[in-house]
Design a protein around this motif. Structure first.
Motif, PDB file in Angstrom:
ATOM      1  N   GLY A 146       3.024   0.604  11.838  1.00 52.70           N
ATOM      2  CA  GLY A 146       3.128   0.887  10.407  1.00 52.70           C
ATOM      3  C   GLY A 146       4.205   0.050   9.740  1.00 52.70           C
ATOM      4  N   VAL A 147       5.356  -0.078  10.409  1.00 49.14           N
ATOM      5  CA  VAL A 147       6.454  -0.888   9.863  1.00 49.14           C
ATOM      6  C   VAL A 147       6.055  -2.361   9.811  1.00 49.14           C
ATOM      7  CG1 VAL A 147       8.822  -1.673  10.246  1.00 49.14           C
ATOM      8  CG2 VAL A 147       8.225   0.744  10.598  1.00 49.14           C
ATOM      9  N   ILE A 148       5.463  -2.843  10.920  1.00 54.85           N
ATOM     10  CA  ILE A 148       5.018  -4.240  10.952  1.00 54.85           C
ATOM     11  C   ILE A 148       3.955  -4.489   9.880  1.00 54.85           C
ATOM     12  CG2 ILE A 148       3.807  -5.972  12.349  1.00 54.85           C
ATOM     13  CD1 ILE A 148       5.097  -4.628  14.834  1.00 54.85           C
ATOM     14  N   GLY A 149       3.013  -3.518   9.739  1.00 54.72           N
ATOM     15  CA  GLY A 149       1.949  -3.658   8.761  1.00 54.72           C
ATOM     16  C   GLY A 149       2.443  -3.699   7.330  1.00 54.72           C
ATOM     17  N   TRP A 150       3.627  -3.120   7.077  1.00 60.80           N
ATOM     18  CA  TRP A 150       4.242  -3.197   5.745  1.00 60.80           C
ATOM     19  C   TRP A 150       4.432  -4.657   5.337  1.00 60.80           C
ATOM     20  CZ3 TRP A 150       6.201   0.515   2.251  1.00 60.80           C
ATOM     21  CH2 TRP A 150       7.071   0.032   1.287  1.00 60.80           C
ATOM     22  N   PHE A 151       4.744  -5.504   6.345  1.00 58.21           N
ATOM     23  CA  PHE A 151       4.993  -6.929   6.086  1.00 58.21           C
ATOM     24  C   PHE A 151       3.743  -7.773   6.319  1.00 58.21           C
ATOM     25  CE2 PHE A 151       9.018  -5.004   7.386  1.00 58.21           C
ATOM     26  CZ  PHE A 151       9.821  -5.333   6.308  1.00 58.21           C
ATOM     27  N   SER A 152       3.039  -7.488   7.438  1.00 54.53           N
ATOM     28  CA  SER A 152       1.834  -8.261   7.755  1.00 54.53           C
ATOM     29  C   SER A 152       0.952  -7.452   8.682  1.00 54.53           C
ATOM     30  CB  SER A 152       2.203  -9.598   8.416  1.00 54.53           C
ATOM     31  OG  SER A 152       1.044 -10.259   8.885  1.00 54.53           O
TER      32      SER A 152
END
Length: 413
Positions: free
Chosen positions: A158-164
């Protein structure tokens, strides 16, 4: 008695297997996969990709179990980890529908080769070490660890998906490579004596596996698994569209969807880890069939609430959507594995899994046809599909409750 070299390898299996299972379950992509598909493709194409995945599962599920029973557990797990790693690498670079479709097929292959073989490898290892009595508590521990790994991966995704969104698949690739390195260190468990009727013929292997359904306990668990798999997939398939609709209603930023989905998945998996660690103890207290039935009641209630209201507090309630899977995963494995001989175990588990996933595919296809717009993009459409799924829960309980006593799952072997 096992020679020291063989015992050392089997002890390494027992020691490393929980870590392998955790790394294989580290799905960083889980909270963002539908969003990632939708970023590059239409909603219809994203739904078609899910159909391609289930079609690939249909084609590979039973052959992978047969391969495991005939060729070996270790090589099957190596193929599972390697194929999954290839899938994640392709997902990361995919830009066209056909690239996504190939990645879905590879992912289905990796999961199919792992499913059933993982439990069989674990049981065979302990049986070879004459430590079968450890299987139930160890399966509960493995289930707890895999849910915990999924929680960490979901939060990270989820955190990574916030950026990409694509980098969530890169993180999953690293976890799959870790699982591959561990699988390469495994030792093949000792082969037990084959029954006189044993044959490598594929059709005969299927027939001998299905013959186990004459056992009332296995027949009841088989039927339970169909409804259990179907109902567990409903919140999984629809919670991301549900979160998007809640965001639109509450006026939240649409960019927050990956993070909210990641937090929801992480919270659900942490709850699942807590429940999974206690699942076999609950079975010992109240029985295996009651424990399984409780899992269906919980999932049916969650789906029912989702179908009736669109509200932020329901997103929090979705933290409990994994509880039914956590409650029943280890008890199913513990009840089935000792009842099916080693030469058929992975094939039988693959059959059980396949029928459940065929049911999921049929139910999802039926649900998508219910709304006029054939999508979950509006609350009216989503609620229609969820209400229909609630009816499936009621039907399942109606069939399983009256027959649970006949199964006698907890009778002495």
């Amino acid at each position: 008695m096992l020679p020291p070299s063989s015992r050392s390898g089997l002890e390494r299996n027992a020691s490393l297997y929980p870590l392998y299972a955790s790394l294989f379950a580290a799905d960083f992509w889980l909270p963002v996969f539908f969003l990632y598909f939708s970023e590059s493709l239409s909603l219809e194409a994203a739904i078609l990709l899910e159909s391609i995945y289930f079609a690939a599962v249909f084609l590979l599920e039973i052959p992978s179990g047969y391969f495991s029973d005939v060729i070996g557990r270790r090589i099957t797990l190596v193929i599972a980890a390697a194929t999954t790693a290839l899938a994640y690498g392709l997902f990361f670079f995919a830009t066209t529908f056909w690239q996504f479709a190939l990645a879905q097929i590879l992912l289905a292959g990796g999961i199919a080769f792992n499913r059933g073989t993982d439990v069989s490898f674990h049981f065979d290892t302990l049986a070879s070490l004459e430590r079968e009595e450890e299987f139930a508590p160890r399966e509960a521990l493995v289930a707890r660890n895999t849910f915990a790994a999924s929680a960490i991966a979901s939060l990270g995704g989820g955190v990574i998906g916030w950026f990409s969104l694509s980098w969530a698949y890169a993180a999953s690739l690293l976890a799959a490579l870790g699982a591959l390195l561990i699988a390469l260190r495994f030792t093949e468990p000792a082969a037990h004596e084959r029954p006189a009727s044993y044959s490598r013929d594929f059709a005969k292997q299927i027939g001998r596996s299905l013959a186990h359904l004459r056992d009332p306990a296995l027949a009841w668990i088989f039927l339970f698994s169909i409804f259990w798999v179907v109902l567990n997939h409903i919140p999984y398939e629809f919670y991301q569209p549900y979160i998007r609709l809640v965001e639109a209603k509450e006026g939240w930023s649409g960019r927050s969807t990956p993070l909210v989905a990641g937090l929801s998945s992480a919270g659900a998996m942490l709850v699942g880890a807590f429940v999974a660690a206690r699942s076999t103890k609950l079975c010992q207290r109240i029985g295996t069939a009651p424990t399984m039935l409780i899992s269906l009641v919980i999932q049916g209630a969650i789906i029912g609430v989702m179908s009736l209201m669109l509200d932020a507090w329901v997103v929090v309630m979705l933290f409990f959507r994994v509880v039914p899977r956590a409650l029943a995963t280890a008890p199913i494995n513990v009840a089935v594995a000792p009842r099916v001989e080693q030469s058929l175990r992975a094939t039988y588990l693959s059959l059980q899994s396949l029928v459940g996933r065929l049911a999921v595919s049929g139910v999802l296809a039926g649900l998508w046809l219910l709304p006029k717009d054939h999508s979950a993009s509006t609350w009216d459409s989503l609620s229609v599909m969820l209400r229909a799924a609630s009816v499936i829960a009621v039907v399942g309980l109606g069939l399983l409750l009256p027959t649970a006593g006949l199964a006698r799952i907890d009778r002495a072997e």
